[in-house]
Design a protein around this motif. Structure first.
Motif, PDB file in Angstrom:
ATOM      1  N   VAL A  83       0.926  -1.124   0.031  1.00 35.41           N
ATOM      2  CA  VAL A  83       0.101   0.079  -0.047  1.00 35.41           C
ATOM      3  C   VAL A  83       0.996   1.184  -0.206  1.00 35.41           C
ATOM      4  CG1 VAL A  83      -1.930   1.326   1.189  1.00 35.41           C
ATOM      5  CG2 VAL A  83      -1.933  -1.325   1.446  1.00 35.41           C
ATOM      6  N   ALA A  84       0.636   2.047  -0.748  1.00 32.45           N
ATOM      7  CA  ALA A  84       1.564   3.310  -1.178  1.00 32.45           C
ATOM      8  C   ALA A  84       0.815   4.673  -1.436  1.00 32.45           C
ATOM      9  CB  ALA A  84       2.525   3.044  -2.329  1.00 32.45           C
ATOM     10  N   GLY A  85       1.353   5.547  -0.936  1.00 33.95           N
ATOM     11  CA  GLY A  85       0.688   7.106  -1.075  1.00 33.95           C
ATOM     12  C   GLY A  85       1.739   8.221  -0.390  1.00 33.95           C
ATOM     13  N   PRO A  86       1.405   9.335  -0.822  1.00 34.39           N
ATOM     14  CA  PRO A  86       0.457   9.734  -1.478  1.00 34.39           C
ATOM     15  C   PRO A  86       0.582   9.580  -3.075  1.00 34.39           C
ATOM     16  CG  PRO A  86       1.949  11.431  -0.745  1.00 34.39           C
ATOM     17  CD  PRO A  86       2.172  10.205  -0.133  1.00 34.39           C
ATOM     18  N   MET A  87      -0.481   9.771  -3.907  1.00 35.90           N
ATOM     19  CA  MET A  87      -0.240   9.563  -5.175  1.00 35.90           C
ATOM     20  C   MET A  87      -0.266  10.920  -5.827  1.00 35.90           C
ATOM     21  SD  MET A  87      -0.232   6.489  -5.507  1.00 35.90           S
ATOM     22  CE  MET A  87      -0.754   6.010  -7.394  1.00 35.90           C
ATOM     23  N   PRO A  88       0.335  11.198  -7.042  1.00 38.32           N
ATOM     24  CA  PRO A  88       1.169  10.314  -7.858  1.00 38.32           C
ATOM     25  C   PRO A  88       2.317   9.775  -7.247  1.00 38.32           C
ATOM     26  CG  PRO A  88       1.309  12.489  -8.840  1.00 38.32           C
ATOM     27  CD  PRO A  88       0.483  12.626  -7.595  1.00 38.32           C
ATOM     28  N   MET A  89       2.679   8.596  -7.680  1.00 38.51           N
ATOM     29  CA  MET A  89       4.028   7.886  -6.993  1.00 38.51           C
ATOM     30  C   MET A  89       4.839   7.844  -8.077  1.00 38.51           C
ATOM     31  SD  MET A  89       4.261   4.539  -4.877  1.00 38.51           S
ATOM     32  CE  MET A  89       3.575   3.570  -6.000  1.00 38.51           C
ATOM     33  N   ASP A  90       6.309   8.329  -7.876  1.00 38.32           N
ATOM     34  CA  ASP A  90       7.241   8.285  -9.005  1.00 38.32           C
ATOM     35  C   ASP A  90       7.985   6.879  -8.578  1.00 38.32           C
ATOM     36  OD1 ASP A  90       8.674   8.960  -6.372  1.00 38.32           O
ATOM     37  OD2 ASP A  90       9.883  10.354  -7.575  1.00 38.32           O
ATOM     38  N   LEU A  91       8.880   6.580  -9.517  1.00 38.80           N
ATOM     39  CA  LEU A  91       9.742   5.353  -9.402  1.00 38.80           C
ATOM     40  C   LEU A  91      11.253   5.622  -9.668  1.00 38.80           C
ATOM     41  CD1 LEU A  91       9.629   2.266  -8.774  1.00 38.80           C
ATOM     42  CD2 LEU A  91       9.461   2.010 -11.190  1.00 38.80           C
ATOM     43  N   ILE A  92      12.100   5.433  -8.870  1.00 36.39           N
ATOM     44  CA  ILE A  92      13.526   5.455  -8.884  1.00 36.39           C
ATOM     45  C   ILE A  92      14.096   4.041  -9.016  1.00 36.39           C
ATOM     46  CG2 ILE A  92      15.595   6.473  -8.154  1.00 36.39           C
ATOM     47  CD1 ILE A  92      13.996   8.478  -6.516  1.00 36.39           C
ATOM     48  N   CYS A  93      14.695   3.663 -10.150  1.00 38.11           N
ATOM     49  CA  CYS A  93      15.265   2.174  -9.837  1.00 38.11           C
ATOM     50  C   CYS A  93      16.521   2.210  -9.744  1.00 38.11           C
ATOM     51  CB  CYS A  93      15.033   1.630 -11.529  1.00 38.11           C
ATOM     52  SG  CYS A  93      13.277   1.572 -11.898  1.00 38.11           S
ATOM     53  N   PHE A  94      17.116   1.272  -9.197  1.00 34.92           N
ATOM     54  CA  PHE A  94      18.429   0.916  -8.774  1.00 34.92           C
ATOM     55  C   PHE A  94      18.995  -0.419  -9.422  1.00 34.92           C
ATOM     56  CE2 PHE A  94      16.659   3.495  -5.185  1.00 34.92           C
ATOM     57  CZ  PHE A  94      17.795   4.438  -4.935  1.00 34.92           C
ATOM     58  N   ASP A  95      20.181  -0.564  -9.715  1.00 30.70           N
ATOM     59  CA  ASP A  95      20.796  -1.745 -10.250  1.00 30.70           C
ATOM     60  C   ASP A  95      20.590  -2.745  -9.228  1.00 30.70           C
ATOM     61  OD1 ASP A  95      21.697  -0.479 -12.538  1.00 30.70           O
ATOM     62  OD2 ASP A  95      23.548  -0.159 -11.636  1.00 30.70           O
ATOM     63  N   ASP A  96      20.025  -3.925  -9.758  1.00 24.88           N
ATOM     64  CA  ASP A  96      19.872  -5.145  -8.758  1.00 24.88           C
ATOM     65  C   ASP A  96      21.361  -5.535  -8.294  1.00 24.88           C
ATOM     66  OD1 ASP A  96      17.020  -5.002  -8.452  1.00 24.88           O
ATOM     67  OD2 ASP A  96      16.908  -6.478 -10.312  1.00 24.88           O
ATOM     68  N   GLU A  97      21.380  -6.200  -7.293  1.00 24.53           N
ATOM     69  CA  GLU A  97      22.599  -6.819  -6.791  1.00 24.53           C
ATOM     70  C   GLU A  97      22.636  -8.321  -6.940  1.00 24.53           C
ATOM     71  OE1 GLU A  97      23.453  -4.893  -2.918  1.00 24.53           O
ATOM     72  OE2 GLU A  97      22.256  -3.229  -3.316  1.00 24.53           O
TER      73      GLU A  97
END
Length: 121
Positions: free
Chosen positions: A107-121
């Motif tokens: 469950v996430a908020g507040p919206m809108p929600m951005d996404l910052i991706c990291f390299d998988d380890e």
């Protein structure tokens, strides 16, 4: 005609979906303030490491055992009954390291929600 109850009541077994190739995220509701999703992972599947700059992300583990990645180089075992909160800017990801399916509700908020991706380890 859909009633108010139909829009507010969800059953895990009805919104849970698995994919043989990768972990599966199913968004079961979204409002202007929050969103809810069910993640279903087979053994060995993972949720990529990411963060959100302005949103909290609460994970509630319903089934299985896995490894949570709260920051680079750190691992924490999570299992059925655990709840994990990631605050804005905090890295989070996980891998199903158990022998059975892994299911959690996010469950996430507040919206809108951005996404910052990291390299998988």
């Amino acid at each position: 005609m859909e009633t108010m109850l139909n829009r507010r009541l969800f059953r895990i077994e009805e919104v849970s979906q698995f994919c043989e190739q990768e972990g599966k995220k199913t968004i079961f509701y979204e409002t202007p303030k929050t969103a809810g999703a069910v993640w279903c992972l087979k053994p060995g599947q993972s949720v990529f490491t990411h963060a959100h700059t302005t949103s909290d992300d609460l994970w509630i583990v319903l089934k299985g055992t896995g490894t949570f990645f709260p920051e680079p180089g750190k691992e924490v075992t999570i299992t059925k009954g655990d709840m994990v909160i990631s605050y804005p800017g905090e890295q989070h990801g996980m891998k199903n390291t158990g022998d059975e399916d892994f299911v959690f509700v996010g469950v996430a908020g507040p919206m809108p929600m951005d996404l910052i991706c990291f390299d998988d380890e």
